[in-house]
Design a protein around this motif. Structure first.
Motif, PDB file in Angstrom:
ATOM      1  N   SER A  16      -1.007  -2.785 -12.012  1.00 32.34           N
ATOM      2  CA  SER A  16      -1.474  -2.360 -10.687  1.00 32.34           C
ATOM      3  C   SER A  16      -1.915  -3.550  -9.839  1.00 32.34           C
ATOM      4  N   TYR A  17      -2.400  -4.610 -10.492  1.00 29.94           N
ATOM      5  CA  TYR A  17      -2.808  -5.800  -9.736  1.00 29.94           C
ATOM      6  C   TYR A  17      -1.594  -6.444  -9.078  1.00 29.94           C
ATOM      7  N   ASN A  75       1.192  -4.938  -8.353  1.00 25.96           N
ATOM      8  CA  ASN A  75       1.704  -4.021  -7.327  1.00 25.96           C
ATOM      9  C   ASN A  75       0.977  -4.217  -6.000  1.00 25.96           C
ATOM     10  N   GLU A  76      -0.314  -4.524  -6.078  1.00 26.01           N
ATOM     11  CA  GLU A  76      -1.102  -4.733  -4.862  1.00 26.01           C
ATOM     12  C   GLU A  76      -1.013  -6.166  -4.346  1.00 26.01           C
ATOM     13  N   HIS A  77      -0.469  -7.067  -5.164  1.00 26.10           N
ATOM     14  CA  HIS A  77      -0.365  -8.478  -4.763  1.00 26.10           C
ATOM     15  C   HIS A  77       1.071  -8.963  -4.988  1.00 26.10           C
ATOM     16  N   ASP A 106       2.554  -8.934 -15.835  1.00 24.28           N
ATOM     17  CA  ASP A 106       1.603  -7.958 -16.370  1.00 24.28           C
ATOM     18  C   ASP A 106       1.672  -7.948 -17.902  1.00 24.28           C
ATOM     19  N   GLY A 115      -5.547  -3.518  -9.928  1.00 24.53           N
ATOM     20  CA  GLY A 115      -5.617  -3.266  -8.502  1.00 24.53           C
ATOM     21  C   GLY A 115      -6.878  -2.505  -8.127  1.00 24.53           C
ATOM     22  N   LYS A 116      -7.289  -2.639  -6.873  1.00 25.30           N
ATOM     23  CA  LYS A 116      -8.505  -1.964  -6.418  1.00 25.30           C
ATOM     24  C   LYS A 116      -8.375  -0.452  -6.526  1.00 25.30           C
ATOM     25  N   GLY A 117      -7.197   0.059  -6.223  1.00 27.13           N
ATOM     26  CA  GLY A 117      -6.988   1.500  -6.298  1.00 27.13           C
ATOM     27  C   GLY A 117      -7.124   2.027  -7.712  1.00 27.13           C
ATOM     28  N   GLU A 118      -6.515   1.320  -8.663  1.00 26.73           N
ATOM     29  CA  GLU A 118      -6.600   1.724 -10.062  1.00 26.73           C
ATOM     30  C   GLU A 118      -8.035   1.638 -10.559  1.00 26.73           C
TER      31      GLU A 118
END
Length: 252
Positions: free
Chosen positions: A36-37, A39-41, A49, A110-113
């Protein structure tokens, strides 16, 4: 793009707490990087990953558990060894151990996760632990992984055997309740305490309107199992196996 400096520092501290002296720190940084990190970056295209390391760690773990069980239980048949291995390497048990190690707090995601409870999600925790094992295997070899997991193997085996007894307790309570009262026990969480990454659940069990047992555990399942044991004890069935004589006594 490089890893965030605070993440790098947290990985170093985590490895020190875990007794791991890395030769290639980058492997462990990758092991603790959730997809997820990335994906956001999208600009972090040079980072990777932890999923490939998770794949490797899963295979290493499965082999080491199989070998350990083969040596630890020389008289156990193949079917029992297979069931024990599956329980020891299962997501729930691995996630619990990962939480004890504090892996969720270190994961780069990621922030969302993260906002959605990703640091507590069992799938993320068990996957990160397997990735960590994959990194340790590549960094220092099979023996290092074996040493790292030595205590976990023994604890997990005891817990699995205990869980079998607990499941038997729930089955016995249900059989007794249905036979004597024609009702199925119901379980309900009545309290949650402790830290977010390692909560303690308290569960009560009812037969009809009567609360007959309470138990606590690190998961809802283990708490329910403890409640069933408590109920059997309070009903005088803790040493019983549901004989007709005992059932008739409770009918009276």
């Amino acid at each position: 793009m490089s890893y965030p400096s605070d993440f790098v520092e947290s990985v170093v501290q985590f490895l020190a707490r875990s007794g791991i002296q890395p030769r290639r720190l980058a492997l462990f940084q990758q092991a603790l990087t959730h997809r997820s990190y990335l994906n956001e970056h999208p600009e972090a295209s040079d980072l990777t990953d932890n999923e490939r390391l998770e794949f490797l760690g899963d295979a290493v773990l499965s082999f080491l558990v199989a070998r350990w069980l083969y040596r630890r239980l020389p008289a156990a048949p193949e079917g029992d060894l297979t069931r024990l291995r599956a329980a020891i390497v299962g997501n729930e048990r691995l996630a619990q151990y990962a939480a004890e190690l504090g892996i969720g707090e270190v994961l780069l995601m990621g922030k969302g996760e993260g906002a959605g409870g990703g640091r507590l999600r069992k799938r993320n925790l068990s996957g990160a632990l397997e990735a960590l094992l994959g990194a340790l295997y590549l960094d220092q070899g099979q023996r290092a992984v074996q040493r790292f997991l030595k205590d976990y193997f023994e604890r997990a085996l005891v817990a699995v055997q205990h869980d079998r007894s607990d499941r038997d307790a729930r089955s016995r309570l249900q059989e007794w309740a249905q036979k004597v009262h024609n009702q199925t026990p119901s379980y309900q969480v009545i309290a949650i305490s402790g830290a977010e990454h390692a909560p303690t659940f308290t569960v009560a069990v009812w037969i009809g309107a009567e609360r007959c047992g309470t138990g606590s555990g690190s998961s809802k399942r283990s708490a329910a199992q403890a409640a069933a044991r408590d109920a059997l004890k309070s009903l005088g069935l803790s040493e019983a196996r549901g004989s007709d004589e005992e059932t008739s006594d409770h009918r009276r």
